[in-house]
Design a protein around this motif. Structure first.
Motif, PDB file in Angstrom:
ATOM      1  N   UNK A  30     -71.738  54.239  19.679  1.00  0.00           N
ATOM      2  CA  UNK A  30     -70.443  54.799  20.079  1.00  0.00           C
ATOM      3  C   UNK A  30     -70.555  56.113  20.843  1.00  0.00           C
ATOM      4  N   UNK A  31     -71.639  56.835  20.668  1.00  0.00           N
ATOM      5  CA  UNK A  31     -71.778  58.144  21.325  1.00  0.00           C
ATOM      6  C   UNK A  31     -72.689  58.116  22.549  1.00  0.00           C
ATOM      7  N   UNK A  32     -73.457  57.054  22.720  1.00  0.00           N
ATOM      8  CA  UNK A  32     -74.396  56.994  23.848  1.00  0.00           C
ATOM      9  C   UNK A  32     -74.288  55.682  24.613  1.00  0.00           C
ATOM     10  N   UNK A  33     -74.666  54.564  23.957  1.00  0.00           N
ATOM     11  CA  UNK A  33     -74.697  53.281  24.667  1.00  0.00           C
ATOM     12  C   UNK A  33     -73.353  52.943  25.296  1.00  0.00           C
ATOM     13  N   UNK A  34     -72.293  52.995  24.479  1.00  0.00           N
ATOM     14  CA  UNK A  34     -70.980  52.549  24.959  1.00  0.00           C
ATOM     15  C   UNK A  34     -70.432  53.441  26.063  1.00  0.00           C
ATOM     16  N   UNK A  35     -70.716  54.739  25.984  1.00  0.00           N
ATOM     17  CA  UNK A  35     -70.250  55.654  27.043  1.00  0.00           C
ATOM     18  C   UNK A  35     -70.941  55.304  28.358  1.00  0.00           C
ATOM     19  N   UNK A  36     -72.247  55.079  28.272  1.00  0.00           N
ATOM     20  CA  UNK A  36     -73.002  54.724  29.475  1.00  0.00           C
ATOM     21  C   UNK A  36     -72.486  53.421  30.079  1.00  0.00           C
ATOM     22  N   UNK A  37     -72.156  52.455  29.246  1.00  0.00           N
ATOM     23  CA  UNK A  37     -71.686  51.165  29.746  1.00  0.00           C
ATOM     24  C   UNK A  37     -70.265  51.269  30.308  1.00  0.00           C
ATOM     25  N   UNK A  38     -69.356  51.922  29.574  1.00  0.00           N
ATOM     26  CA  UNK A  38     -67.965  51.979  30.023  1.00  0.00           C
ATOM     27  C   UNK A  38     -67.834  52.751  31.319  1.00  0.00           C
ATOM     28  N   UNK A  39     -68.547  53.866  31.436  1.00  0.00           N
ATOM     29  CA  UNK A  39     -68.454  54.707  32.630  1.00  0.00           C
ATOM     30  C   UNK A  39     -69.486  54.326  33.689  1.00  0.00           C
ATOM     31  N   UNK A  40     -70.357  53.370  33.374  1.00  0.00           N
ATOM     32  CA  UNK A  40     -71.418  52.934  34.284  1.00  0.00           C
ATOM     33  C   UNK A  40     -72.314  54.104  34.703  1.00  0.00           C
ATOM     34  N   UNK A  41     -72.718  54.886  33.698  1.00  0.00           N
ATOM     35  CA  UNK A  41     -73.619  56.012  33.931  1.00  0.00           C
ATOM     36  C   UNK A  41     -75.008  55.468  34.250  1.00  0.00           C
ATOM     37  N   UNK A  42     -75.613  55.993  35.264  1.00  0.00           N
ATOM     38  CA  UNK A  42     -76.898  55.475  35.732  1.00  0.00           C
ATOM     39  C   UNK A  42     -78.063  56.020  34.906  1.00  0.00           C
ATOM     40  N   UNK A  43     -78.821  55.122  34.297  1.00  0.00           N
ATOM     41  CA  UNK A  43     -80.114  55.404  33.658  1.00  0.00           C
ATOM     42  C   UNK A  43     -80.055  56.482  32.590  1.00  0.00           C
ATOM     43  N   UNK A  91     -80.903  58.561  21.564  1.00  0.00           N
ATOM     44  CA  UNK A  91     -80.496  58.995  22.905  1.00  0.00           C
ATOM     45  C   UNK A  91     -79.471  60.109  22.770  1.00  0.00           C
ATOM     46  N   UNK A  92     -79.542  61.099  23.647  1.00  0.00           N
ATOM     47  CA  UNK A  92     -78.598  62.204  23.574  1.00  0.00           C
ATOM     48  C   UNK A  92     -77.162  61.711  23.671  1.00  0.00           C
ATOM     49  N   UNK A  93     -76.284  62.373  22.961  1.00  0.00           N
ATOM     50  CA  UNK A  93     -74.866  62.019  22.995  1.00  0.00           C
ATOM     51  C   UNK A  93     -74.301  62.321  24.378  1.00  0.00           C
ATOM     52  N   UNK A  94     -73.500  61.400  24.898  1.00  0.00           N
ATOM     53  CA  UNK A  94     -72.765  61.608  26.144  1.00  0.00           C
ATOM     54  C   UNK A  94     -71.299  61.807  25.759  1.00  0.00           C
ATOM     55  N   UNK A  95     -70.805  63.005  25.902  1.00  0.00           N
ATOM     56  CA  UNK A  95     -69.448  63.344  25.479  1.00  0.00           C
ATOM     57  C   UNK A  95     -68.507  63.174  26.672  1.00  0.00           C
ATOM     58  N   UNK A  96     -67.626  62.178  26.600  1.00  0.00           N
ATOM     59  CA  UNK A  96     -66.792  61.881  27.757  1.00  0.00           C
ATOM     60  C   UNK A  96     -65.478  62.654  27.776  1.00  0.00           C
ATOM     61  N   UNK A  97     -65.339  63.667  26.890  1.00  0.00           N
ATOM     62  CA  UNK A  97     -64.075  64.396  26.867  1.00  0.00           C
ATOM     63  C   UNK A  97     -64.267  65.812  26.333  1.00  0.00           C
ATOM     64  N   UNK A  98     -64.399  66.767  27.255  1.00  0.00           N
ATOM     65  CA  UNK A  98     -64.498  68.175  26.863  1.00  0.00           C
ATOM     66  C   UNK A  98     -63.626  69.025  27.778  1.00  0.00           C
ATOM     67  N   UNK A  99     -63.250  70.197  27.261  1.00  0.00           N
ATOM     68  CA  UNK A  99     -62.530  71.222  28.030  1.00  0.00           C
ATOM     69  C   UNK A  99     -63.365  72.496  27.940  1.00  0.00           C
TER      70      UNK A  99
END
Length: 448
Positions: A359-372, A53-61
């Protein structure tokens, strides 16, 4: 046109299985051991490669609006997809700062015309915008960013009553930058008195001290416990801070966990032994610290005290970075090479592929409750990255996509490469080039 990815090793939910995956209408339509193709299907043979699954980066500038000489949403999102990052969450310290609901929506409107990855934005906290935070719709922002250490403009939140108000009233996840500014200011003054402007870069980790980090993160955690807040502490750097965190009960329980922690790729990859060679290229806040801290962070990823790995991608121009200690800005461009750096840890026997994906996909989706998003699941958005673990990739000036056109990894040969990236089912990166300018989507959340 449908796309069928055949014979890939799918890394998902703690397993690696050789399966086929069918993309249709931007979604994962089917995952199975063998899927047949019709005339309207583009077939990609991915034998020997790994589909994540593509990485979801929860912290960028990304520096837009306000700092076009450093980066912009278009340039940095293109670097994202080249690096296997399909969604990003961007920080509020731009100009104008994202500290009002109007500025927040203006940023979404801008990204809708420029971002080739999926996007969300933080609302920034200040000492005087508590009423704005209270008015925030939980679906409107990925979180509320609270700088409890130095930041740009007036975004340092150092008023304890304001902090208590944020932790008591934030309608969504609170994320914190934890460093104690008075402690840092005192150490900066001592260094200036001793060295003048020529402070050695290798002292950065001592000036942005472990004590300053611990004092601030412990305060944030105590506030979260006092008010029952949902807190995510960003970019941990010290071994001492890790003792404040416990593994969540389960991956799925992350959304209900009060306090979670994050580490960034550069703090996992570099340590203070790199300062003599790279100097200001790895100057960042909080600072890269000792090898013992790096090793402790790695251990905390493996035992799940750290839930998420991100980048804190923060580009500055090369000329800015060539200044003396106090004038060289803090921040490192990372999104294009973040996943590759994590795969080095896999090759070195440190992280499993399953752990990297968690750590880069599943957990970000769960912690932030990202939809689908964040999983390889039928019905989910087809945000995918195909990696070739046996094809070396060398970072050069010519293949860097950041607007600032430099990287601390320049000249380094990674053992893996990003073979392809899909965003919402659209092939964006073919392993060599960006092949589409289709725009990403605003992230949605499954929050009450």
């Amino acid at each position: 046109m449908k796309t069928l990815i055949r014979n890939a090793h799918l890394v998902n939910q703690g397993q690696i299985l050789q399966q086929d995956l069918l993309i249709e209408n931007g979604r994962i339509a089917r995952i199975d051991a063998e899927i047949s193709a019709d005339d309207n299907t583009k077939v990609i043979d991915a034998k020997g490669k790994y589909l994540l699954p593509g990485m979801i980066d929860d912290q960028v500038h990304f520096r837009e609006p306000g700092f076009p000489n450093k980066g912009n949403i278009g340039s940095e999102s293109r670097a994202c997809v080249a690096g296997g990052i399909t969604s990003f969450m961007e920080m509020p310290n731009v100009n104008p700062q994202t500290t009002t609901l109007e500025a927040l929506e203006d940023k979404y409107a801008l990204a809708a015309t420029k971002a080739v990855a999926n996007f969300s934005f933080y609302l920034g906290a200040t000492n005087d915008n508590l009423e704005v935070i209270k008015a925030l719709d939980p679906h409107q922002a990925c979180g509320v960013k609270t700088f409890m250490g130095a930041s740009t403009g007036n975004m340092l939140v150092d008023n304890i009553q304001t902090l208590e108000g944020i932790f008591a009233n934030s309608p969504t996840l609170i994320t914190t930058h934890c460093e104690d500014s008075p402690m840092i200011n005192a150490l900066e003054a001592q260094a200036r008195e001793k060295y003048g402007e020529d402070v050695p870069m290798e002292l950065h980790g001592e000036i942005r001290s472990r004590e300053a980090c611990y004092k601030s993160s412990s305060l944030a955690i105590s506030l979260a416990k006092q008010f029952g807040s949902k807190l995510h502490v960003l970019h941990l750097t010290t071994a001492e801070e890790l003792d404040q965190f416990e593994p969540p009960k389960s991956l799925e329980d992350l959304k209900n966990t009060n306090v979670t922690a994050e580490v960034c790729v550069h703090h996992l990859y570099f340590n203070d032994e790199y300062y003599p060679r790279l100097g200001s290229q790895i100057k960042c806040n909080p600072a890269v610290k000792k090898r013992s801290d790096q090793e402790a962070l790695i251990a905390a990823v493996n035992d799940n005290r750290i839930s998420i790995i991100a980048t804190d991608h923060a580009p500055h121009t090369w000329d800015e970075k060539q200044n003396t200690y106090f004038k060289a800005p803090a921040g490192v461009p990372l999104v294009q090479h973040a996943l590759l750096s994590l795969l080095e840890h896999y090759h070195n026997g440190i992280f499993s592929l399953e752990k990297i994906v968690e750590k880069t996909s599943h957990a970000v989706a769960e912690r932030y409750q990202v939809k689908e998003r964040g999983y390889l699941r039928e019905g989910y958005h087809a945000d995918l990255v195909l990696v070739d673990l046996d094809s070396p990739y060398t970072v050069t000036k010519e293949n860097i996509l950041y607007h600032c056109n430099w990287s601390p990894f320049e000249g380094h040969q990674f053992q893996s490469r990003i073979a392809a990236t899909w965003v919402n089912g659209q092939l964006m990166w073919d392993g060599q080039n960006l092949v589409s300018d289709k725009l990403g989507e605003r992230l949605a959340f499954t929050r009450d």
